[in-house]
Design a protein around this motif. Structure first.
Motif, PDB file in Angstrom:
ATOM      1  N   TRP A 131       2.743  -2.010   9.444  1.00 33.41           N
ATOM      2  CA  TRP A 131       1.544  -2.260   9.671  1.00 33.41           C
ATOM      3  C   TRP A 131       1.078  -3.153   8.799  1.00 33.41           C
ATOM      4  CZ3 TRP A 131      -0.418  -0.075   4.966  1.00 33.41           C
ATOM      5  CH2 TRP A 131       0.408   1.049   4.902  1.00 33.41           C
ATOM      6  N   THR A 171      -2.868  -4.765   6.993  1.00 31.28           N
ATOM      7  CA  THR A 171      -4.146  -4.517   6.611  1.00 31.28           C
ATOM      8  C   THR A 171      -4.900  -5.499   6.087  1.00 31.28           C
ATOM      9  OG1 THR A 171      -3.975  -4.087   4.369  1.00 31.28           O
ATOM     10  CG2 THR A 171      -3.673  -2.197   5.591  1.00 31.28           C
ATOM     11  N   ASN A 220     -15.376  -4.778   7.961  1.00 35.55           N
ATOM     12  CA  ASN A 220     -14.800  -3.741   8.769  1.00 35.55           C
ATOM     13  C   ASN A 220     -15.235  -3.913  10.140  1.00 35.55           C
ATOM     14  OD1 ASN A 220     -15.172  -0.768  10.047  1.00 35.55           O
ATOM     15  ND2 ASN A 220     -13.164  -0.997   8.908  1.00 35.55           N
ATOM     16  N   ARG A 250     -12.752   2.439   7.868  1.00 33.96           N
ATOM     17  CA  ARG A 250     -12.189   2.539   6.490  1.00 33.96           C
ATOM     18  C   ARG A 250     -11.656   4.049   6.236  1.00 33.96           C
ATOM     19  NH1 ARG A 250     -16.686   0.843   2.579  1.00 33.96           N
ATOM     20  NH2 ARG A 250     -14.890   0.968   0.907  1.00 33.96           N
ATOM     21  N   THR A 304      -9.539  -2.324   6.703  1.00 28.87           N
ATOM     22  CA  THR A 304      -8.839  -1.666   7.902  1.00 28.87           C
ATOM     23  C   THR A 304      -7.550  -2.030   8.063  1.00 28.87           C
ATOM     24  OG1 THR A 304      -9.387  -1.508  10.446  1.00 28.87           O
ATOM     25  CG2 THR A 304      -9.179  -3.908   9.574  1.00 28.87           C
ATOM     26  N   VAL A 305      -6.829  -1.078   8.997  1.00 26.62           N
ATOM     27  CA  VAL A 305      -5.481  -1.338   9.188  1.00 26.62           C
ATOM     28  C   VAL A 305      -5.673  -2.406  10.478  1.00 26.62           C
ATOM     29  CG1 VAL A 305      -3.283  -0.451  10.234  1.00 26.62           C
ATOM     30  CG2 VAL A 305      -4.569   0.720   8.497  1.00 26.62           C
ATOM     31  N   VAL A 338      -8.860  -0.817   0.980  1.00 23.46           N
ATOM     32  CA  VAL A 338      -8.404  -1.389   2.441  1.00 23.46           C
ATOM     33  C   VAL A 338      -9.549  -1.199   3.157  1.00 23.46           C
ATOM     34  CG1 VAL A 338      -6.982  -0.773   4.439  1.00 23.46           C
ATOM     35  CG2 VAL A 338      -6.302  -0.405   2.286  1.00 23.46           C
ATOM     36  N   HIS A 380       0.873  -1.205  -0.020  1.00 24.41           N
ATOM     37  CA  HIS A 380       0.181   0.135  -0.032  1.00 24.41           C
ATOM     38  C   HIS A 380       0.880   1.146  -0.036  1.00 24.41           C
ATOM     39  CE1 HIS A 380      -3.573  -2.484   0.744  1.00 24.41           C
ATOM     40  NE2 HIS A 380      -2.966  -2.935   1.881  1.00 24.41           N
ATOM     41  N   ALA A 433      -8.396   4.325   7.909  1.00 19.09           N
ATOM     42  CA  ALA A 433      -7.354   3.610   7.323  1.00 19.09           C
ATOM     43  C   ALA A 433      -6.715   4.324   6.033  1.00 19.09           C
ATOM     44  CB  ALA A 433      -7.807   2.031   6.900  1.00 19.09           C
TER      45      ALA A 433
END
Length: 335
Positions: free
Chosen positions: A263, A265, A281, A309, A131-132, A129, A110, A312
């Motif tokens: 991180w 996702t 999510n 979302r 969510t993280v 994405v 990303h 993120a």
């Protein structure tokens, strides 16, 4: 036929065509809505774009287990390594837009894909994405034979032997690679990158002394550190890791610009309906509220995130701008 009659005839034809179009679209719209409300009613595939055994794989298996129990459907982890994670990323982007193929994403997917100027897809527009999932610092680790016990000694050693120290990574553009590039820039330390198809293979060579350094995620390192097969020089987070309380931060070691995290996702193809993404999510955030799940992540040196979302998307935009600068300044590219 008069002009008025012709116009009336055209209006009738247009109205009939519009009505037929609406009638033909109605069953499709109804079927789509039914599929979204019934989601999921079969197995879900969670693609991990790296080899088994790494931190992404570990997080994916933790999530797959909880998500499968929540949905009453199998969630199968599918490892597809290569090209810095983009083989897996492209597979998810090309999958049917039904929400049954998901991606365990990373900064490589990303935020640092600028190292690949000839990618055959665009992660920014071909993926969405959800969510993280989690955030974590990296640990600077060395083979025990490397004559350095902290970052200052490592930097002095690297400068005394330019490009003689090799650091391994999970692939070009991966977080493990980019942390090494960031260290090179902020410390002016000439070290050489050696990419692998995953952290597991790089760690094996690090333990064997084939390479000297890695800037790895905590989950895959802890057993090696506990066994004395590797030594930790610093962590890249703002604070020390509870699981490695005696290892100083990069800032404590004199390198405040070397504070960074990686991180992960959960993502899907860009055409997956928003209703499904919103459900995912909400459900993933619900899972991450579980004390058991949070503890499983924290014991591996990870901090649960589980944001919306929109949050993120903003987070990733900020991170991409930061890593784009590292890529430009370091002239990091893959032809």
């Amino acid at each position: 036929m008069t002009i008025t009659a012709r116009l009336q005839g055209r209006r009738r034809a247009l109205g009939l065509g519009l009505a037929l179009g609406l009638l033909s679209a109605a069953p499709f719209a109804a079927a789509t809505a039914a599929a979204e409300s019934d989601y999921p009613n079969r197995a879900i595939k969670l693609v991990v774009p790296f080899t088994a055994g790494g931190s992404s794989d570990l997080q994916a298996r933790l999530l797959a287990d909880r998500l499968g129990k929540l949905y009453g459907q199998p969630v199968v982890v599918d490892n597809r390594p290569g090209a810095g994670g983009h083989i897996g990323g492209k597979a998810v982007a090309d999958a049917p837009a039904d929400g049954y193929t998901l991606l365990l994403g990373s900064i490589g997917l990303h935020a640092t894909y600028g190292v690949f100027p000839k990618l055959n897809y665009n992660p920014a527009t071909d993926l969405k994405v959800v969510t993280v999932l989690a955030e974590m610092p990296h640990v600077v680790v060395a083979n025990p034979g490397v004559p350095a016990s902290n970052l200052r000694e490592l930097t002095a050693l690297a400068r005394s032997k330019p490009n003689a120290l090799n650091f391994g990574s999970a692939g070009v553009g991966s977080s493990v690679h980019m942390m090494g590039e960031l260290y090179k820039q902020v410390a002016d330390a000439p070290i050489t990158h050696v990419p692998y198809k995953g952290s597991a293979a790089a760690l094996s060579d690090l333990v064997a002394g084939q390479i000297q350094l890695m800037f790895e995620n905590p989950p895959t390192l802890l057993s090696y550190l506990q066994a004395g097969k590797l030594k930790a020089l610093a962590v890249t987070g703002k604070t020390r890791l509870p699981v490695l309380p005696n290892v100083p931060t990069a800032a404590e070691s004199g390198y405040p610009a070397f504070v960074a995290t990686s991180w992960t996702t959960v993502a899907a193809g860009a055409k997956v309906p928003d209703a499904i993404l919103d459900k995912l999510n909400a459900d993933i955030r619900r899972i991450e509220q579980s004390p058991e799940f949070r503890k499983s992540l924290e014991e591996q040196g990870m901090t649960p995130v589980a944001n919306s979302r929109e949050e993120a998307a903003r987070f990733i935009a900020t991170e991409k701008a930061r890593w784009d600068k590292v890529i430009r300044d370091g002239h990091v590219t893959v032809e």
